[in-house]
Design a protein around this motif. Sequence first.
Motif, short mmCIF file in Angstrom:
data_model
loop_
_atom_site.label_atom_id
_atom_site.label_comp_id
_atom_site.label_asym_id
_atom_site.label_seq_id
_atom_site.Cartn_x
_atom_site.Cartn_y
_atom_site.Cartn_z
N GLU A 1 0.82 -1.22 0.00
CA GLU A 1 0.00 0.00 0.00
C GLU A 1 0.86 1.27 0.00
O GLU A 1 0.42 2.31 -0.50
CB GLU A 1 -0.95 0.00 1.21
CG GLU A 1 -0.30 -0.01 2.57
CD GLU A 1 0.06 -1.40 3.09
OE1 GLU A 1 0.32 -1.51 4.31
OE2 GLU A 1 0.07 -2.36 2.29
N ASN A 2 2.06 1.18 0.53
CA ASN A 2 2.95 2.34 0.57
C ASN A 2 3.75 2.53 -0.71
O ASN A 2 4.40 3.56 -0.91
CB ASN A 2 3.92 2.23 1.75
CG ASN A 2 3.21 2.31 3.09
OD1 ASN A 2 2.11 2.84 3.20
ND2 ASN A 2 3.83 1.75 4.11
N LEU A 3 3.70 1.52 -1.59
CA LEU A 3 4.48 1.58 -2.83
C LEU A 3 3.63 1.92 -4.06
O LEU A 3 4.18 2.21 -5.12
CB LEU A 3 5.18 0.23 -3.06
CG LEU A 3 6.26 -0.14 -2.05
CD1 LEU A 3 6.82 -1.52 -2.36
CD2 LEU A 3 7.37 0.89 -2.04
N MET A 4 2.32 1.88 -3.92
CA MET A 4 1.45 2.18 -5.05
C MET A 4 1.70 3.60 -5.56
O MET A 4 1.73 4.55 -4.77
CB MET A 4 -0.01 2.00 -4.65
CG MET A 4 -0.40 0.57 -4.39
SD MET A 4 -2.14 0.40 -3.90
CE MET A 4 -2.24 -1.37 -3.66
N GLY A 5 1.93 3.70 -6.87
CA GLY A 5 2.21 5.00 -7.47
C GLY A 5 3.66 5.41 -7.36
O GLY A 5 4.05 6.46 -7.90
N LYS A 6 4.48 4.61 -6.68
CA LYS A 6 5.90 4.92 -6.52
C LYS A 6 6.71 4.22 -7.62
O LYS A 6 6.29 3.20 -8.18
CB LYS A 6 6.40 4.45 -5.15
CG LYS A 6 5.70 5.11 -3.97
CD LYS A 6 6.08 6.57 -3.83
CE LYS A 6 5.40 7.22 -2.63
NZ LYS A 6 5.82 6.65 -1.34
N ARG A 7 7.87 4.75 -7.89
CA ARG A 7 8.77 4.16 -8.88
C ARG A 7 9.82 3.31 -8.16
O ARG A 7 10.56 3.82 -7.30
CB ARG A 7 9.43 5.26 -9.72
CG ARG A 7 10.05 4.74 -11.01
CD ARG A 7 10.60 5.87 -11.86
NE ARG A 7 11.20 5.32 -13.09
CZ ARG A 7 12.07 5.98 -13.85
NH1 ARG A 7 12.41 7.21 -13.53
NH2 ARG A 7 12.58 5.42 -14.92
N VAL A 8 9.88 2.03 -8.51
CA VAL A 8 10.75 1.06 -7.83
C VAL A 8 11.66 0.39 -8.85
O VAL A 8 11.22 0.06 -9.95
CB VAL A 8 9.90 -0.01 -7.09
CG1 VAL A 8 10.80 -1.06 -6.44
CG2 VAL A 8 9.01 0.65 -6.04
N VAL B 1 6.57 -7.59 -13.02
CA VAL B 1 5.24 -7.75 -13.61
C VAL B 1 4.17 -7.79 -12.52
O VAL B 1 3.10 -7.18 -12.66
CB VAL B 1 5.16 -8.99 -14.52
CG1 VAL B 1 5.52 -10.27 -13.80
CG2 VAL B 1 3.78 -9.11 -15.16
N GLU B 2 4.44 -8.47 -11.43
CA GLU B 2 3.45 -8.54 -10.34
C GLU B 2 3.28 -7.19 -9.67
O GLU B 2 2.15 -6.79 -9.33
CB GLU B 2 3.88 -9.59 -9.31
CG GLU B 2 3.83 -11.03 -9.82
CD GLU B 2 4.14 -12.01 -8.71
OE1 GLU B 2 3.22 -12.32 -7.92
OE2 GLU B 2 5.29 -12.47 -8.63
N ALA B 3 4.39 -6.47 -9.48
CA ALA B 3 4.31 -5.16 -8.84
C ALA B 3 3.48 -4.20 -9.68
O ALA B 3 2.65 -3.43 -9.15
CB ALA B 3 5.71 -4.60 -8.62
N ARG B 4 3.68 -4.22 -10.99
CA ARG B 4 2.94 -3.31 -11.87
C ARG B 4 1.45 -3.64 -11.86
O ARG B 4 0.61 -2.74 -12.00
CB ARG B 4 3.53 -3.36 -13.28
CG ARG B 4 4.95 -2.80 -13.33
CD ARG B 4 5.52 -2.81 -14.73
NE ARG B 4 5.04 -1.70 -15.53
CZ ARG B 4 5.61 -0.50 -15.59
NH1 ARG B 4 6.69 -0.24 -14.88
NH2 ARG B 4 5.11 0.45 -16.36
N GLN B 5 1.12 -4.90 -11.71
CA GLN B 5 -0.29 -5.29 -11.61
C GLN B 5 -0.93 -4.72 -10.34
O GLN B 5 -2.15 -4.56 -10.27
CB GLN B 5 -0.41 -6.81 -11.62
CG GLN B 5 -0.10 -7.43 -12.98
CD GLN B 5 0.04 -8.94 -12.94
OE1 GLN B 5 0.07 -9.55 -11.86
NE2 GLN B 5 0.13 -9.55 -14.10
N LEU B 6 -0.09 -4.39 -9.35
CA LEU B 6 -0.57 -3.85 -8.08
C LEU B 6 -0.54 -2.32 -8.05
O LEU B 6 -0.87 -1.71 -7.04
CB LEU B 6 0.29 -4.40 -6.93
CG LEU B 6 0.18 -5.90 -6.67
CD1 LEU B 6 1.28 -6.36 -5.72
CD2 LEU B 6 -1.19 -6.25 -6.10
N GLY B 7 -0.13 -1.70 -9.16
CA GLY B 7 -0.11 -0.24 -9.22
C GLY B 7 1.21 0.37 -8.81
O GLY B 7 1.29 1.58 -8.52
#
Length: 238
Positions: free
Chosen positions: A31-38, A50-56
């Motif tokens: 929830e703290n990483l959504m919209g962040k660039r990792v 791929v999984e992270a991008r599916q989570l926003g």
Amino acid sequence: MEQKGVYEQVGVAMTSRSYAEYEKMFMLQTENLMGKRVLDVAGGASSFTVEARQLGIFSEAVDPLYEKSAEAIAEHGLQEIELVAAKMEKLVDVYDWTYYGSVDKHKAGRVKGLKQFVNDFSSKDAASRYHAACLPSLPFAEASFDLVLCSHFLFLYEEQFDYAFHRAAVKELLRACKPGGEVRIYPLLNFRQVEYSKLSELINELTNEGCLVQKREARLPFLPNSHQYLCIIKHPSA
């Protein structure tokens, strides 16, 4: 000579870890990483991006492996998975199987991660998130990412990469990280399952340069003593 109870590794292995594994290695809170660039550095064929991008989460990965075709990566990945499983069969008593359950379940997870990665890597826009490059030189502008991750590369391959490489590599991870952002590295061990011998020296050097450096608890019990990751917080004014 082969050391009893030690995982023997020649060269740098390719792996295909999942988002769930990264969550535990790096204590990620989705929830703290959504919209962040990792950024996942030395990501191999992991399905994290791929999984992270599916989570926003705006995740990208970098690895010299990405110079290869999807087919070549898939073939190499399956060979690597078989090789790793064979090594693990000889070291079953060394590892903590609380998370993975068994060698067969570990292998199945790697195959699943590899398939997810290859499918995403085969897409037309894959080049926007998978970058072919290697440390200590990354193709990103300064201060590009909120969070930079490096799993099972730095520290682990201590016998192949000297301190000068590690220092340059970590500074490059920090360069790509935004001020106030974090670099996280896991595990703190080499293949002999002992802490990287120059870790204190590295921590002191980074601290003197204004970073806040902490050993933090991880939750992926597998390798003996692998209960911590390194968190480096880039100074907000850097």
